[in-house]
Design an enzyme around this catalytic site. Structure first.
Site, PDB file in Angstrom:
ATOM      1  CB  CYS A 105      65.536  32.690   1.587  1.00  0.00           C
ATOM      2  SG  CYS A 105      67.385  32.802   1.933  1.00  0.00           S
TER       3      CYS A 105
ATOM      4  NE  ARG B 132      65.110  29.906   4.629  1.00  0.00           N
ATOM      5  CZ  ARG B 132      63.874  30.667   4.915  1.00  0.00           C
ATOM      6  NH1 ARG B 132      62.554  30.220   4.551  1.00  0.00           N
ATOM      7  NH2 ARG B 132      64.008  31.781   4.916  1.00  0.00           N
TER       8      ARG B 132
ATOM      9  CG  ASP C 241      63.429  29.738   8.243  1.00  0.00           C
ATOM     10  OD1 ASP C 241      64.824  29.458   8.599  1.00  0.00           O
ATOM     11  OD2 ASP C 241      62.910  31.004   8.402  1.00  0.00           O
TER      12      ASP C 241
HETATM   13  P1  4NP Z   1      67.701  32.509   5.256  1.00  0.00           P
HETATM   14  O1  4NP Z   1      67.714  32.639   6.913  1.00  0.00           O
HETATM   15  O2  4NP Z   1      66.382  33.295   5.004  1.00  0.00           O
HETATM   16  O3  4NP Z   1      67.164  31.078   4.842  1.00  0.00           O
HETATM   17  O4  4NP Z   1      68.887  33.102   4.952  1.00  0.00           O
HETATM   18  C1  4NP Z   1      67.669  33.415   7.899  1.00  0.00           C
HETATM   19  C2  4NP Z   1      68.835  34.250   7.995  1.00  0.00           C
HETATM   20  C3  4NP Z   1      68.720  35.327   8.743  1.00  0.00           C
HETATM   21  C4  4NP Z   1      67.338  35.688   9.449  1.00  0.00           C
HETATM   22  C5  4NP Z   1      66.345  34.819   9.277  1.00  0.00           C
HETATM   23  C6  4NP Z   1      66.595  33.685   8.673  1.00  0.00           C
HETATM   24  N1  4NP Z   1      67.606  36.890  10.292  1.00  0.00           N
HETATM   25  O5  4NP Z   1      66.253  36.931  10.978  1.00  0.00           O
HETATM   26  O6  4NP Z   1      68.409  37.476  10.452  1.00  0.00           O
END
Ligand code: 4NP
Length: 151
Positions: free
Chosen positions: A8, A14, A120
């Site tokens: 991800c 995720r 998300d």
């Molecule tokens: P992930 O969630 O991709 O599911 O781990 C996120 C974690 C951090 C960020 C965005 C989504 N961010 O913009 O820092």
């Protein structure tokens, strides 16, 4: 042995949820020995950070344990048999990497009867919905491997 890498954007919500949920499913199916399971980020935003606390509490609520420290995907990870991404942005980012085999890259929920992105939770805060999408994707992916005699 099949090497599976979940991917991800940040590797704090995720994809580590997918790693731990899939490990739980294969443990319950007595298939742990047949897999190496990893998770990785497409970005460097969260490298070194643990699983986000709301992702972690959602997993605990469903009796899934384990920890993870965020890492960015590297060339070493490209030898995975399957690179399972959470959404279309992840898919496009992975395909930009030199040397990636497009045939190994899939969106996790494309193995389900309702192909879609994993919701998300970063902006919606709906970690339960992400959990349910990931559980559906992981269960369907394991069934795909069984149907195709890959395990
Ligand atoms: P992930 O969630 O991709 O599911 O781990 C996120 C974690 C951090 C960020 C965005 C989504 N961010 O913009 O820092």
């Amino acid at each position: 042995m099949l090497k599976i890498t979940f991917v991800c954007l940040g590797n704090i919500c995720r994809s580590p949820m997918a790693e731990l949920i899939f490990k739980d499913i294969i443990k319950n199916n007595k298939l742990t020995d047949k897999f190496e399971v990893l998770s990785r980020a497409t970005s460097s935003y969260e490298i070194g950070n643990p699983i986000y606390y709301l992702a972690s509490s959602t997993l605990r609520k469903h009796n899934i344990s384990g920890t993870h420290i965020a890492k960015r995907i590297s060339n070493q990870d490209l030898d995975s048999d399957f690179i399972l991404v959470m959404d279309s942005d992840n898919y496009n980012d992975i395909l930009k990497i030199n040397g990636v085999d497009k045939n190994k890259v899939f969106k996790l929920c494309d193995f389900t009867s309702n192909p879609r992105d994993v919701a998300d939770p970063w902006y919606t805060r709906d970690f339960e919905k992400a959990y349910n999408d990931i559980l559906d994707g992981c269960t369907s992916f394991l069934q795909h491997l069984k149907n195709n005699k890959l395990i």
